[in-house]
Design an enzyme around this catalytic site. Sequence first.
Site, PDB file in Angstrom:
ATOM      1  N   CYS A   1       0.779  -1.215  -0.039  1.00 37.59           N
ATOM      2  CA  CYS A   1       0.007  -0.025   0.113  1.00 37.59           C
ATOM      3  C   CYS A   1       0.845   1.150   0.059  1.00 37.59           C
ATOM      4  O   CYS A   1       1.577   1.337  -0.978  1.00 37.59           O
ATOM      5  CB  CYS A   1      -1.096  -0.008   1.171  1.00 37.59           C
ATOM      6  SG  CYS A   1      -2.412   1.165   0.978  1.00 37.59           S
TER       7      CYS A   1
ATOM      8  N   HIS B   1      -3.813  -4.744  -0.160  1.00 39.45           N
ATOM      9  CA  HIS B   1      -3.645  -5.151   1.226  1.00 39.45           C
ATOM     10  C   HIS B   1      -4.032  -6.795   1.309  1.00 39.45           C
ATOM     11  O   HIS B   1      -5.121  -7.145   1.965  1.00 39.45           O
ATOM     12  CB  HIS B   1      -4.312  -4.408   2.424  1.00 39.45           C
ATOM     13  CG  HIS B   1      -3.881  -3.268   2.880  1.00 39.45           C
ATOM     14  ND1 HIS B   1      -3.088  -3.033   3.599  1.00 39.45           N
ATOM     15  CD2 HIS B   1      -4.417  -1.999   2.425  1.00 39.45           C
ATOM     16  CE1 HIS B   1      -2.719  -1.801   3.829  1.00 39.45           C
ATOM     17  NE2 HIS B   1      -3.367  -1.047   3.207  1.00 39.45           N
TER      18      HIS B   1
ATOM     19  N   GLU C   1      -3.054  -9.026   3.225  1.00 40.67           N
ATOM     20  CA  GLU C   1      -2.945  -9.374   4.539  1.00 40.67           C
ATOM     21  C   GLU C   1      -4.147  -9.238   5.267  1.00 40.67           C
ATOM     22  O   GLU C   1      -4.439  -9.716   6.301  1.00 40.67           O
ATOM     23  CB  GLU C   1      -1.733  -8.779   5.151  1.00 40.67           C
ATOM     24  CG  GLU C   1      -1.830  -7.436   5.821  1.00 40.67           C
ATOM     25  CD  GLU C   1      -1.732  -6.300   4.894  1.00 40.67           C
ATOM     26  OE1 GLU C   1      -1.857  -5.316   5.058  1.00 40.67           O
ATOM     27  OE2 GLU C   1      -1.565  -6.395   3.389  1.00 40.67           O
TER      28      GLU C   1
END
Length: 290
Positions: free
Chosen positions: A138, A231, A233
Amino acid sequence: MGLIIHRNISAIERLVKDNIDINYKSNLKGLPKILILNLMPNKTETEYQLLKILGNSFIDVQVDFLYTKTYKPKNIALNYLEETYKTLDEVRNANYDGMIITGAPLEFVDFNEIYYWEELKDIIDYSNKYIKSTIYLCWAVAAGLYYNYKIPKHTIYKKINGIFIHEILNENSLLLKSCGEKIISPHSRYFEIREEDIESFQELEILSKSNDSGIYILAQVEGKEIYITGHPEYGEDTLSNEYRRDIDKGLLPNLPKNYFPNNDFNLLPKNTWGDYSQILIDNWLRYYLI
């Protein structure tokens, strides 16, 4: 498999509940060593998210966390970082294979106005010199591309926010092997990287993009640097938590696209991106670090 981490990492109890094996013996031979620079405000949640993916990989992974000593955090006790994380000075002579630099909510701040910008540049220099492959996530994408190539960050005022399907442009990319023709990921950002700004850099390749969210994955052709604007994750509730946080701040955020079932923010979605995120990390470990 499992993780070799510091025994005081806050996420350990949650990771054990996820059936991830935890070990505290450091410098075990033959295992990939990862250094994570955690710049996110909610550091403990980011710890859990990244460690969960790494802990579910096909091999045991040793992970250390890094923090910037030039900035005093607002959302976590400094003594926790001092006891559990490392500084750049402490890792300069260590042998790490991979590095992950997280995002940060700094899209509207000029790089030179960031408290830890000089230290971040030193960390990027360290990664360029000593690390086999570094993943930028990001906002770190904007910082890394600007510092490494002077590629500009374009701030936008309509947040790119939601779950997006991206086409894979290079079917031979080892990073995206076994993904098929698409890859799904959350996005949450107020900036974009434009294709016209990177056309002159032959060492950079766009691996994945979407009409709705723009460039998703951009990489140096040998995999030394991997820039991921989303993102991967994130957990299933992260965008929901961010949406409610922005409402509480009076920011009037747009509803995340393709996220809430029936666009009802009282309902949590299924995690449709997790398998892709795991493939991404597994490929990074297997083909770029080991």
